[in-house]
Scaffold this motif. Structure first.
Motif, PDB file in Angstrom:
ATOM      1  N   PRO A 173       2.050  -2.736 -12.624  1.00  0.00           N
ATOM      2  CA  PRO A 173       1.106  -1.768 -13.201  1.00  0.00           C
ATOM      3  C   PRO A 173       1.473  -0.358 -12.783  1.00  0.00           C
ATOM      4  O   PRO A 173       2.092  -0.148 -11.741  1.00  0.00           O
ATOM      5  CB  PRO A 173      -0.250  -2.193 -12.609  1.00  0.00           C
ATOM      6  CG  PRO A 173       0.086  -2.982 -11.396  1.00  0.00           C
ATOM      7  CD  PRO A 173       1.444  -3.587 -11.613  1.00  0.00           C
ATOM      8  N   THR A 174       1.091   0.601 -13.578  1.00  0.00           N
ATOM      9  CA  THR A 174       1.379   2.014 -13.287  1.00  0.00           C
ATOM     10  C   THR A 174       0.640   2.421 -12.025  1.00  0.00           C
ATOM     11  O   THR A 174      -0.539   2.170 -11.871  1.00  0.00           O
ATOM     12  CB  THR A 174       0.942   2.905 -14.452  1.00  0.00           C
ATOM     13  OG1 THR A 174       1.605   2.446 -15.629  1.00  0.00           O
ATOM     14  CG2 THR A 174       1.305   4.351 -14.214  1.00  0.00           C
ATOM     15  N   ARG A 175       1.384   3.064 -11.107  1.00  0.00           N
ATOM     16  CA  ARG A 175       0.796   3.507  -9.834  1.00  0.00           C
ATOM     17  C   ARG A 175       0.608   5.014  -9.794  1.00  0.00           C
ATOM     18  O   ARG A 175      -0.172   5.516  -9.026  1.00  0.00           O
ATOM     19  CB  ARG A 175       1.691   3.079  -8.670  1.00  0.00           C
ATOM     20  CG  ARG A 175       1.695   1.600  -8.415  1.00  0.00           C
ATOM     21  CD  ARG A 175       2.518   1.245  -7.219  1.00  0.00           C
ATOM     22  NE  ARG A 175       2.180   1.991  -6.017  1.00  0.00           N
ATOM     23  CZ  ARG A 175       1.275   1.617  -5.122  1.00  0.00           C
ATOM     24  NH1 ARG A 175       0.598   0.530  -5.301  1.00  0.00           N
ATOM     25  NH2 ARG A 175       1.053   2.355  -4.056  1.00  0.00           N
ATOM     26  N   LEU A 176       1.404   5.750 -10.545  1.00  0.00           N
ATOM     27  CA  LEU A 176       1.342   7.217 -10.449  1.00  0.00           C
ATOM     28  C   LEU A 176       0.496   7.821 -11.540  1.00  0.00           C
ATOM     29  O   LEU A 176       0.355   7.376 -12.591  1.00  0.00           O
ATOM     30  CB  LEU A 176       2.763   7.803 -10.508  1.00  0.00           C
ATOM     31  CG  LEU A 176       3.691   7.327  -9.397  1.00  0.00           C
ATOM     32  CD1 LEU A 176       5.070   7.922  -9.585  1.00  0.00           C
ATOM     33  CD2 LEU A 176       3.157   7.728  -8.040  1.00  0.00           C
TER      34      LEU A 176
ATOM     35  N   THR B 285       0.817  -1.221   0.000  1.00  0.00           N
ATOM     36  CA  THR B 285       0.000   0.000   0.000  1.00  0.00           C
ATOM     37  C   THR B 285       0.848   1.268   0.000  1.00  0.00           C
ATOM     38  O   THR B 285       0.396   2.314  -0.455  1.00  0.00           O
ATOM     39  CB  THR B 285      -0.956   0.027   1.214  1.00  0.00           C
ATOM     40  OG1 THR B 285      -0.184  -0.115   2.410  1.00  0.00           O
ATOM     41  CG2 THR B 285      -1.980  -1.091   1.130  1.00  0.00           C
ATOM     42  N   ASP B 286       2.079   1.183   0.499  1.00  0.00           N
ATOM     43  CA  ASP B 286       2.998   2.324   0.464  1.00  0.00           C
ATOM     44  C   ASP B 286       3.767   2.395  -0.853  1.00  0.00           C
ATOM     45  O   ASP B 286       4.573   3.302  -1.062  1.00  0.00           O
ATOM     46  CB  ASP B 286       3.999   2.251   1.620  1.00  0.00           C
ATOM     47  CG  ASP B 286       3.330   2.450   2.970  1.00  0.00           C
ATOM     48  OD1 ASP B 286       2.321   3.178   3.027  1.00  0.00           O
ATOM     49  OD2 ASP B 286       3.811   1.865   3.955  1.00  0.00           O
ATOM     50  N   GLY B 287       3.579   1.406  -1.732  1.00  0.00           N
ATOM     51  CA  GLY B 287       4.240   1.398  -3.026  1.00  0.00           C
ATOM     52  C   GLY B 287       5.572   0.680  -3.053  1.00  0.00           C
ATOM     53  O   GLY B 287       6.221   0.626  -4.092  1.00  0.00           O
TER      54      GLY B 287
ATOM     55  N   PHE C 216      12.094  -1.591  -4.169  1.00  0.00           N
ATOM     56  CA  PHE C 216      11.879  -0.532  -5.150  1.00  0.00           C
ATOM     57  C   PHE C 216      10.608   0.221  -4.816  1.00  0.00           C
ATOM     58  O   PHE C 216       9.694  -0.296  -4.180  1.00  0.00           O
ATOM     59  CB  PHE C 216      11.817  -1.107  -6.573  1.00  0.00           C
ATOM     60  CG  PHE C 216      10.631  -1.985  -6.828  1.00  0.00           C
ATOM     61  CD1 PHE C 216       9.470  -1.457  -7.377  1.00  0.00           C
ATOM     62  CD2 PHE C 216      10.654  -3.335  -6.512  1.00  0.00           C
ATOM     63  CE1 PHE C 216       8.376  -2.264  -7.612  1.00  0.00           C
ATOM     64  CE2 PHE C 216       9.566  -4.151  -6.740  1.00  0.00           C
ATOM     65  CZ  PHE C 216       8.422  -3.611  -7.290  1.00  0.00           C
ATOM     66  N   LEU C 217      10.586   1.461  -5.254  1.00  0.00           N
ATOM     67  CA  LEU C 217       9.440   2.345  -5.078  1.00  0.00           C
ATOM     68  C   LEU C 217       9.307   3.171  -6.345  1.00  0.00           C
ATOM     69  O   LEU C 217      10.290   3.799  -6.778  1.00  0.00           O
ATOM     70  CB  LEU C 217       9.665   3.269  -3.872  1.00  0.00           C
ATOM     71  CG  LEU C 217       8.646   4.382  -3.654  1.00  0.00           C
ATOM     72  CD1 LEU C 217       7.302   3.790  -3.237  1.00  0.00           C
ATOM     73  CD2 LEU C 217       9.150   5.355  -2.601  1.00  0.00           C
ATOM     74  N   GLU C 218       8.126   3.155  -6.948  1.00  0.00           N
ATOM     75  CA  GLU C 218       7.935   4.002  -8.126  1.00  0.00           C
ATOM     76  C   GLU C 218       7.845   5.448  -7.675  1.00  0.00           C
ATOM     77  O   GLU C 218       7.160   5.771  -6.702  1.00  0.00           O
ATOM     78  CB  GLU C 218       6.680   3.602  -8.904  1.00  0.00           C
ATOM     79  CG  GLU C 218       6.573   4.363 -10.212  1.00  0.00           C
ATOM     80  CD  GLU C 218       5.630   3.743 -11.223  1.00  0.00           C
ATOM     81  OE1 GLU C 218       5.527   4.302 -12.322  1.00  0.00           O
ATOM     82  OE2 GLU C 218       5.004   2.716 -10.913  1.00  0.00           O
TER      83      GLU C 218
ATOM     84  N   ALA D 179      12.988   4.340  -7.408  1.00  0.00           N
ATOM     85  CA  ALA D 179      14.106   4.356  -6.469  1.00  0.00           C
ATOM     86  C   ALA D 179      14.351   2.884  -6.141  1.00  0.00           C
ATOM     87  O   ALA D 179      13.440   2.175  -5.704  1.00  0.00           O
ATOM     88  CB  ALA D 179      13.749   5.140  -5.209  1.00  0.00           C
ATOM     89  N   VAL D 180      15.579   2.412  -6.384  1.00  0.00           N
ATOM     90  CA  VAL D 180      15.922   0.997  -6.228  1.00  0.00           C
ATOM     91  C   VAL D 180      17.060   0.885  -5.225  1.00  0.00           C
ATOM     92  O   VAL D 180      18.092   1.555  -5.372  1.00  0.00           O
ATOM     93  CB  VAL D 180      16.334   0.400  -7.602  1.00  0.00           C
ATOM     94  CG1 VAL D 180      16.777  -1.038  -7.448  1.00  0.00           C
ATOM     95  CG2 VAL D 180      15.195   0.514  -8.592  1.00  0.00           C
ATOM     96  N   HIS D 181      16.877   0.035  -4.215  1.00  0.00           N
ATOM     97  CA  HIS D 181      17.866  -0.127  -3.147  1.00  0.00           C
ATOM     98  C   HIS D 181      18.283  -1.591  -3.048  1.00  0.00           C
ATOM     99  O   HIS D 181      17.427  -2.458  -2.845  1.00  0.00           O
ATOM    100  CB  HIS D 181      17.268   0.331  -1.817  1.00  0.00           C
ATOM    101  CG  HIS D 181      18.170   0.132  -0.657  1.00  0.00           C
ATOM    102  ND1 HIS D 181      18.033  -0.926   0.200  1.00  0.00           N
ATOM    103  CD2 HIS D 181      19.226   0.841  -0.214  1.00  0.00           C
ATOM    104  CE1 HIS D 181      18.964  -0.856   1.140  1.00  0.00           C
ATOM    105  NE2 HIS D 181      19.695   0.204   0.900  1.00  0.00           N
ATOM    106  N   ARG D 182      19.566  -1.869  -3.199  1.00  0.00           N
ATOM    107  CA  ARG D 182      20.054  -3.243  -3.046  1.00  0.00           C
ATOM    108  C   ARG D 182      20.176  -3.556  -1.558  1.00  0.00           C
ATOM    109  O   ARG D 182      20.895  -2.870  -0.825  1.00  0.00           O
ATOM    110  CB  ARG D 182      21.396  -3.432  -3.738  1.00  0.00           C
ATOM    111  CG  ARG D 182      21.866  -4.870  -3.633  1.00  0.00           C
ATOM    112  CD  ARG D 182      23.058  -5.114  -4.490  1.00  0.00           C
ATOM    113  NE  ARG D 182      23.608  -6.428  -4.187  1.00  0.00           N
ATOM    114  CZ  ARG D 182      24.783  -6.842  -4.578  1.00  0.00           C
ATOM    115  NH1 ARG D 182      25.543  -6.055  -5.324  1.00  0.00           N
ATOM    116  NH2 ARG D 182      25.213  -8.035  -4.257  1.00  0.00           N
TER     117      ARG D 182
END
Length: 103
Positions: free
Chosen positions: A100-103, A19-21, A38-40, A51-54
């Motif tokens: 799917p597109t969230r924004l 829910t927070d993406g 990841f977060l779109e 934003a992608v974090h390893r």
């Protein structure tokens, strides 16, 4: 001169965005798994932004996925070669319909 074999790469969506993406994917490179959250994020210049974090590494990359002119990543691979596993992996998940597109 030796022929260098390109690594075998696959990507799996481990957890779809909550829910927070925030979601999790795994990049498998020649049998070694690397997990990423990841977060779109909003992208005003074309493509979809993430934003992608390893996990375990502390590395955070801003990645754009879209048409060839709308692709970018802050990782060293993209900066050197103009392509990388982050862009390719997210593009594959989008193409499979798993993001799917969230924004």
């Amino acid at each position: 001169m030796e022929n260098v074999k390109a690594p075998t790469r696959t990507i799996r969506l481990i957890r779809p965005p909550n829910t927070d993406g925030v979601g999790v994917f795994c990049l498998d490179i020649d049998g070694k798994c690397q997990f990423y959250t990841f977060l779109e994020i909003r992208c005003e210049i074309g493509g979809r932004g993430f934003a992608v974090h390893r996990l375990g590494q502390g590395e955070l990359y801003h990645v754009r996925v879209g048409a060839p002119e709308d692709r970018s990543c802050e990782c060293l691979g993209f900066l050197r070669w103009g392509r990388c596993k982050h862009v390719a992996g997210l593009a594959a998940l989008i193409k499979k319909g798993e993001l799917p597109t969230r924004l």
